[in-house]
Design a protein around this motif. Structure first.
Motif, PDB file in Angstrom:
ATOM      1  N   TYR A 110      16.076  44.165  -7.555  1.00  0.00           N
ATOM      2  CA  TYR A 110      14.801  44.269  -8.274  1.00  0.00           C
ATOM      3  C   TYR A 110      13.925  43.076  -7.895  1.00  0.00           C
ATOM      4  O   TYR A 110      14.408  41.939  -7.818  1.00  0.00           O
ATOM      5  CB  TYR A 110      15.010  44.257  -9.791  1.00  0.00           C
ATOM      6  CG  TYR A 110      15.749  45.458 -10.325  1.00  0.00           C
ATOM      7  CD1 TYR A 110      15.051  46.590 -10.745  1.00  0.00           C
ATOM      8  CD2 TYR A 110      17.139  45.451 -10.421  1.00  0.00           C
ATOM      9  CE1 TYR A 110      15.745  47.700 -11.247  1.00  0.00           C
ATOM     10  CE2 TYR A 110      17.825  46.549 -10.924  1.00  0.00           C
ATOM     11  CZ  TYR A 110      17.123  47.665 -11.332  1.00  0.00           C
ATOM     12  OH  TYR A 110      17.801  48.748 -11.828  1.00  0.00           O
ATOM     13  N   ASN A 115       1.535  43.192 -12.812  1.00  0.00           N
ATOM     14  CA  ASN A 115       0.533  44.242 -12.736  1.00  0.00           C
ATOM     15  C   ASN A 115      -0.760  43.689 -13.342  1.00  0.00           C
ATOM     16  O   ASN A 115      -0.824  43.412 -14.544  1.00  0.00           O
ATOM     17  CB  ASN A 115       1.020  45.472 -13.508  1.00  0.00           C
ATOM     18  CG  ASN A 115       0.024  46.616 -13.487  1.00  0.00           C
ATOM     19  OD1 ASN A 115      -1.173  46.429 -13.629  1.00  0.00           O
ATOM     20  ND2 ASN A 115       0.535  47.828 -13.348  1.00  0.00           N
ATOM     21  N   VAL A 122       6.361  43.309 -14.033  1.00  0.00           N
ATOM     22  CA  VAL A 122       7.034  44.552 -13.700  1.00  0.00           C
ATOM     23  C   VAL A 122       8.204  44.245 -12.775  1.00  0.00           C
ATOM     24  O   VAL A 122       8.018  43.618 -11.721  1.00  0.00           O
ATOM     25  CB  VAL A 122       6.078  45.539 -13.004  1.00  0.00           C
ATOM     26  CG1 VAL A 122       6.825  46.792 -12.567  1.00  0.00           C
ATOM     27  CG2 VAL A 122       4.911  45.896 -13.911  1.00  0.00           C
ATOM     28  N   HIS A 124      10.553  45.915 -10.271  1.00  0.00           N
ATOM     29  CA  HIS A 124      10.565  47.169  -9.521  1.00  0.00           C
ATOM     30  C   HIS A 124      11.777  47.205  -8.601  1.00  0.00           C
ATOM     31  O   HIS A 124      12.128  46.196  -7.978  1.00  0.00           O
ATOM     32  CB  HIS A 124       9.290  47.295  -8.687  1.00  0.00           C
ATOM     33  CG  HIS A 124       9.129  48.633  -8.038  1.00  0.00           C
ATOM     34  ND1 HIS A 124       8.542  49.696  -8.677  1.00  0.00           N
ATOM     35  CD2 HIS A 124       9.510  49.093  -6.814  1.00  0.00           C
ATOM     36  CE1 HIS A 124       8.551  50.751  -7.880  1.00  0.00           C
ATOM     37  NE2 HIS A 124       9.140  50.412  -6.747  1.00  0.00           N
ATOM     38  N   ARG A 125      12.393  48.385  -8.513  1.00  0.00           N
ATOM     39  CA  ARG A 125      13.492  48.560  -7.575  1.00  0.00           C
ATOM     40  C   ARG A 125      12.944  49.205  -6.301  1.00  0.00           C
ATOM     41  O   ARG A 125      12.667  50.411  -6.274  1.00  0.00           O
ATOM     42  CB  ARG A 125      14.592  49.428  -8.186  1.00  0.00           C
ATOM     43  CG  ARG A 125      15.831  49.471  -7.310  1.00  0.00           C
ATOM     44  CD  ARG A 125      16.991  50.166  -7.999  1.00  0.00           C
ATOM     45  NE  ARG A 125      18.162  50.142  -7.114  1.00  0.00           N
ATOM     46  CZ  ARG A 125      19.326  50.696  -7.406  1.00  0.00           C
ATOM     47  NH1 ARG A 125      19.491  51.312  -8.569  1.00  0.00           N
ATOM     48  NH2 ARG A 125      20.332  50.637  -6.549  1.00  0.00           N
ATOM     49  N   PRO A 126      12.753  48.428  -5.247  1.00  0.00           N
ATOM     50  CA  PRO A 126      12.110  48.968  -4.043  1.00  0.00           C
ATOM     51  C   PRO A 126      13.041  49.852  -3.233  1.00  0.00           C
ATOM     52  O   PRO A 126      14.263  49.821  -3.400  1.00  0.00           O
ATOM     53  CB  PRO A 126      11.735  47.705  -3.254  1.00  0.00           C
ATOM     54  CG  PRO A 126      12.732  46.681  -3.694  1.00  0.00           C
ATOM     55  CD  PRO A 126      13.057  46.999  -5.121  1.00  0.00           C
ATOM     56  N   TRP A 134       6.631  45.145  -1.894  1.00  0.00           N
ATOM     57  CA  TRP A 134       7.053  44.522  -3.149  1.00  0.00           C
ATOM     58  C   TRP A 134       7.432  43.057  -2.966  1.00  0.00           C
ATOM     59  O   TRP A 134       7.207  42.236  -3.867  1.00  0.00           O
ATOM     60  CB  TRP A 134       8.186  45.322  -3.785  1.00  0.00           C
ATOM     61  CG  TRP A 134       7.685  46.573  -4.426  1.00  0.00           C
ATOM     62  CD1 TRP A 134       7.854  47.856  -4.003  1.00  0.00           C
ATOM     63  CD2 TRP A 134       6.870  46.652  -5.601  1.00  0.00           C
ATOM     64  NE1 TRP A 134       7.214  48.728  -4.840  1.00  0.00           N
ATOM     65  CE2 TRP A 134       6.599  48.023  -5.831  1.00  0.00           C
ATOM     66  CE3 TRP A 134       6.349  45.704  -6.480  1.00  0.00           C
ATOM     67  CZ2 TRP A 134       5.823  48.461  -6.907  1.00  0.00           C
ATOM     68  CZ3 TRP A 134       5.571  46.137  -7.552  1.00  0.00           C
ATOM     69  CH2 TRP A 134       5.322  47.494  -7.757  1.00  0.00           C
ATOM     70  N   SER A 138       5.526  40.103  -4.957  1.00  0.00           N
ATOM     71  CA  SER A 138       6.287  39.136  -5.741  1.00  0.00           C
ATOM     72  C   SER A 138       5.954  37.697  -5.366  1.00  0.00           C
ATOM     73  O   SER A 138       6.059  36.793  -6.200  1.00  0.00           O
ATOM     74  CB  SER A 138       7.791  39.385  -5.566  1.00  0.00           C
ATOM     75  OG  SER A 138       8.545  38.556  -6.411  1.00  0.00           O
ATOM     76  N   TYR A 156      -1.215  43.697  -7.736  1.00  0.00           N
ATOM     77  CA  TYR A 156      -0.146  42.818  -8.222  1.00  0.00           C
ATOM     78  C   TYR A 156      -0.309  41.411  -7.672  1.00  0.00           C
ATOM     79  O   TYR A 156      -0.887  41.205  -6.590  1.00  0.00           O
ATOM     80  CB  TYR A 156       1.221  43.358  -7.779  1.00  0.00           C
ATOM     81  CG  TYR A 156       1.568  44.708  -8.348  1.00  0.00           C
ATOM     82  CD1 TYR A 156       2.285  44.819  -9.539  1.00  0.00           C
ATOM     83  CD2 TYR A 156       1.195  45.873  -7.690  1.00  0.00           C
ATOM     84  CE1 TYR A 156       2.617  46.060 -10.062  1.00  0.00           C
ATOM     85  CE2 TYR A 156       1.519  47.122  -8.205  1.00  0.00           C
ATOM     86  CZ  TYR A 156       2.227  47.212  -9.389  1.00  0.00           C
ATOM     87  OH  TYR A 156       2.544  48.436  -9.900  1.00  0.00           O
TER      88      TYR A 156
END
Length: 280
Positions: A110, A115, A122, A124-126, A134, A138, A156
């Motif tokens: 993750y 956002n 958030v 997120h599992r890419p 992602w 990040s 983001y």
């Protein structure tokens, strides 16, 4: 078990040592969560490529491509934190990180970002196709990179804007309830409010919502550190901190210091293994 990894720019040379020891030990990790540069380390760990991760962090040439104080001061240069070169070239085109291995591992990866429209962190599992997006999101740190990353119509920025350590964002609980939080700076270190010059720059260059959040980011950070210390004392989490005097800072590009930071991380990782043997 879940492993949560703080970012902190080049301080991630230290957490690379902790993660390398965990990988070598064969301890089962169900999920790994990273924010900012910690998301890159998390991806390497999930991919089973911690040796590649360590090679990059110990190489001052990579650190100097990624971070440059001179670029911070030159409005015509690439960003001071050159996330695009790191993600597009070092990780992707040069083949240092395998996106399929990182996103199809038994260790769920993750990455955390903020956002902007909803101003919420958030996790997120890419997948293999959007991993690069992602990771970029990040690590999209205001001022240092100062770009918003658009993914599927949403914008983001760096997860650390709202959650310095990706610990509180909603995720499925780890199967055995154990959460290890790897900090790259000691929890007792208080983050100060941004100085006047930084406030001025952020007001001029960042999204208004991001600007508002960065004004109180130090409050998020300090309250979260207090909470993590309390939870560690209660036994709810295992908090892993660097020792006093750890030589690597956010902007360190000196090769010797980077290598020292990694070795310190390995030593701390060995201590963590001994603790896990008692707890698991």
């Amino acid at each position: 078990m879940r492993v949560v990894i703080e970012g902190g720019g080049c301080r991630s040379a230290y957490s690379s040592g902790v993660l390398q020891v965990l990988a070598e030990s064969g301890v089962e990790v169900d999920s790994v969560v990273g924010s900012s540069s910690g998301s890159m380390n998390a991806a390497f760990f999930a991919a089973g490529q911690t040796d590649h991760m360590v090679e990059l962090w110990r190489d001052e040439r990579v650190a100097r491509r990624m971070v440059s104080v001179a670029r911070f001061l030159n409005p015509f240069a690439p960003p001071g934190l050159n996330v695009d070169d790191l993600v597009d070239n070092v990780l992707n085109r040069e083949g240092n990180l395998d996106p399929v291995a990182a996103t199809s591992s038994k260790t769920a990866l993750y990455t955390m970002a903020v956002n902007i429209d909803e101003m919420r962190p958030v996790a997120h599992r890419p997948n293999a196709e959007n991993l690069w997006c992602w990771l970029r999101a990040s690590m999209a740190m205001p001022l240092a990179y100062n770009k918003m990353v658009e993914i599927e119509g949403k914008k983001y920025v760096d997860g650390g804007v709202l959650e310095p350590v990706p610990f509180k964002t909603a995720l499925p609980p780890p199967p055995n309830g154990t959460t290890v939080v790897v900090l790259t700076r000691r929890a007792e270190v208080r983050k100060p409010a941004p100085p006047v010059w930084a406030k001025w720059l952020m007001r001029m260059t960042t999204h208004p919502k991001v600007f508002d959040a960065t004004l109180v980011q130090h409050e998020y950070h300090n309250s979260l550190m207090d909470e993590l210390v309390r939870l560690n004392q209660e036994g709810s989490v295992i908090l892993v901190e660097p020792p006093v005097g750890m030589p690597v800072s956010r902007l360190t590009t000196d090769g010797e210091k980077l290598r020292q930071g990694h070795e310190i991380g390995r030593s701390v990782g060995e201590d963590l293994l001994r603790l896990l043997e008692k707890r698991l």
